[in-house]
Design an enzyme around this catalytic site. Structure first.
Site, PDB file in Angstrom:
ATOM      1  N   HIS A 158      -1.845   4.706  -9.705  1.00 18.91           N
ATOM      2  CA  HIS A 158      -2.087   3.267  -9.789  1.00 18.91           C
ATOM      3  C   HIS A 158      -1.631   2.669 -11.111  1.00 18.91           C
ATOM      4  O   HIS A 158      -1.596   1.440 -11.243  1.00 18.91           O
ATOM      5  CB  HIS A 158      -3.574   2.980  -9.586  1.00 18.91           C
ATOM      6  CG  HIS A 158      -4.059   3.270  -8.197  1.00 18.91           C
ATOM      7  ND1 HIS A 158      -4.238   2.290  -7.251  1.00 18.91           N
ATOM      8  CD2 HIS A 158      -4.390   4.438  -7.588  1.00 18.91           C
ATOM      9  CE1 HIS A 158      -4.660   2.834  -6.115  1.00 18.91           C
ATOM     10  NE2 HIS A 158      -4.763   4.136  -6.295  1.00 18.91           N
ATOM     11  N   ASP A 366       1.168  -2.934 -17.325  1.00 18.36           N
ATOM     12  CA  ASP A 366       0.213  -2.849 -16.224  1.00 18.36           C
ATOM     13  C   ASP A 366       0.898  -2.231 -15.020  1.00 18.36           C
ATOM     14  O   ASP A 366       2.046  -2.584 -14.715  1.00 18.36           O
ATOM     15  CB  ASP A 366      -0.303  -4.247 -15.854  1.00 18.36           C
ATOM     16  CG  ASP A 366      -1.800  -4.264 -15.581  1.00 18.36           C
ATOM     17  OD1 ASP A 366      -2.332  -3.194 -15.248  1.00 18.36           O
ATOM     18  OD2 ASP A 366      -2.411  -5.327 -15.709  1.00 18.36           O
TER      19      ASP A 366
END
Length: 462
Positions: A158, A366
């Protein structure tokens, strides 16, 4: 139909419908997959035990079976607070300056992964598909293989995968990646993170990679692929239409007293670029003195990992910056920054997003960043706000119609805020419609179905 075994660091047990607003979109999507495939969700309970026994706490909630284990305090310190969050997390977010290399962290990480493998083994049946999640459990697939598991096993990361020149600073980096090559399918959020991984395999391990992401290494063939995650669009937009969302929107609009609202919603983490965001906002106030008193930055930043020193430092830094900026620019009836250290239910957040004229999403790095997508999904189609987005967020590749910025440049962010506030409605609507199409079509359900289908297809091919 094959069952699905989901393994993650923590397990999010499904909640009743009345509590769905507090449940994340990922948990909703995985729960739906587990119901569909009669699966089991396995992981750490979040609880501490004096002595590890491997005891499984099996429960069934809202049609989903969960299985959890408790960990010893040493496990939590070394595996979770240590290697996962003080070694891998900063390194994978390009913060080598914050990365801590302690041998006992690595030992604890491998020990807990071994405990996961040992505990989940009795639950795995011959035809099951096994889906492992995230950086906490990178070597788990190899440990399951050592115990004789021949099932198809997939891993989804992730967070970003760092460039090779950074990743090689990790002691025993070859050992970690070779263990990952025991998975059958490895998923990444974006093409960039996938390419970084393939580059490492070629340059450091001598593996052979192909344009479709296939990796050949010491007789094994592994598929690596990008699967960009999204929000649970239907669930989120339903919450955005709720009374809770409308009340939240009305409350924020009323309290702003006709001022423009900029919103940031981020877990309190150095990767989110919050200090840089505050500096950029101050630059905007200094560059545009005529806007003094006419704009508010609402920053919602729930604390996380409070036992890790670097997280304590970021909180202290932001509190100092808030005080400085408010002290320098506030007036008796206006405070430029509203800084809130707490979380809110998703439906309530949707209302705050809808009230805001600008969504300010400025991570330094991110994996994806779903706040950007939630902000767009919450907007009024007839009068939408403007998304300002860091080019270093994984979501940037899917959302080119946002105002792209370099979060390290206070001047660039300041100019983007000015442009967003002055943007005519026709341009705002055009950008919103393009962004909304991507958010709607590339949602978390598509992400989940694509990954599971790929894993299932590989099983049939074998």
């Amino acid at each position: 139909m094959s069952r699905l075994i989901v393994i993650s660091n923590r397990v999010s047990a499904p909640k009743a419908q009345s509590a769905a607003g507090a449940q994340g979109g990922l948990a909703v999507a995985l729960s739906a997959a587990l119901r569909e495939h009669r699966g089991i969700w396995f992981g750490w309970s979040g609880k501490e035990t004096e002595e590890f026994t491997g005891h499984l706490d099996m429960q069934r909630n809202e049609g989903v079976t969960t299985a959890t284990i408790d960990l010893e305090q040493q496990d939590i310190d070394e595996y979770y607070n240590g290697y996962a969050n003080r070694t891998l997390w900063p390194l994978f977010h390009y913060r080598i300056d914050l990365t801590e290399y302690e041998r006992h962290f690595g030992s604890g990480y491998e020990r807990v992964n071994e405990r996961f493998a040992q505990s989940v083994m009795p639950l795995v049946e011959p035809d099951d598909l096994v889906w492992v999640h995230d950086y906490h459990l990178l070597p788990l697939g190899a440990m399951l293989r050592e115990k004789g598991v021949k099932n198809r096993i997939g891993l989804f990361l992730h967070i970003p995968w760092p460039p090779t020149r950074l990743f090689v600073s990790l002691p025993f980096h070859e050992r970690l990646v070779t263990s990952m090559l025991q998975y059958d399918l490895i998923g990444f959020q974006t093409q960039e993170w996938l390419e970084s991984f393939l580059h490492y395999v070629e340059k450091e391990l001598g593996g052979k990679t192909h344009p479709d992401g296939t990796v050949e290494y010491k007789g094994r063939t592994v598929q690596a692929k990008a699967f960009p995650i999204g929000i649970d669009f239907d669930e989120f937009t339903e919450g955005a239409r709720s009374k809770m969302a409308q009340d939240a929107c009305d409350r924020l609009v009323k309290s702003a007293r006709d001022r423009k609202i900029i919103i940031g919603v981020d877990r309190l983490d150095y990767s989110k670029g919050l200090a840089e965001r505050f500096d950029s906002y101050e630059r905007f106030l200094s560059d545009n003195p005529e806007m003094a008193g006419g704009v508010i930055l609402l920053q919602i930043a729930p604390p996380s990992r409070e036992l890790v020193a670097s997280y304590q430092n970021i909180r202290e830094n932001l509190e100092t910056k808030t005080g400085h900026i408010n002290g320098a620019h506030a007036d008796v009836d206006w405070v430029p920054i509203r800084y809130v250290n707490r979380g809110y239910p998703r439906a309530e957040l949707a209302g705050y997003y809808r009230a805001a004229d600008i969504g300010l999403v400025t991570p330094l790095r991110d994996g994806m960043n779903l706040v950007a997508k939630e902000y767009v999904a919450a907007q009024d189609p007839e009068d939408p706000g403007v998304l300002i987005l860091s080019r270093f967020a994984g979501s940037a590749s899917q959302m080119p119609d946002a105002l792209m910025i370099n979060p390290h440049s206070a001047e660039e962010v300041s100019e983007a805020i000015s442009r967003a506030l002055a943007m005519p409605r026709t341009e705002r609507k055009k950008r919103y419609e393009a962004l909304m199409k991507s958010v709607r079509e590339e949602d978390v359900v598509k992400w989940r179905e694509d990954f599971v289908a790929e894993l299932f297809q590989k099983q049939r091919a074998n």
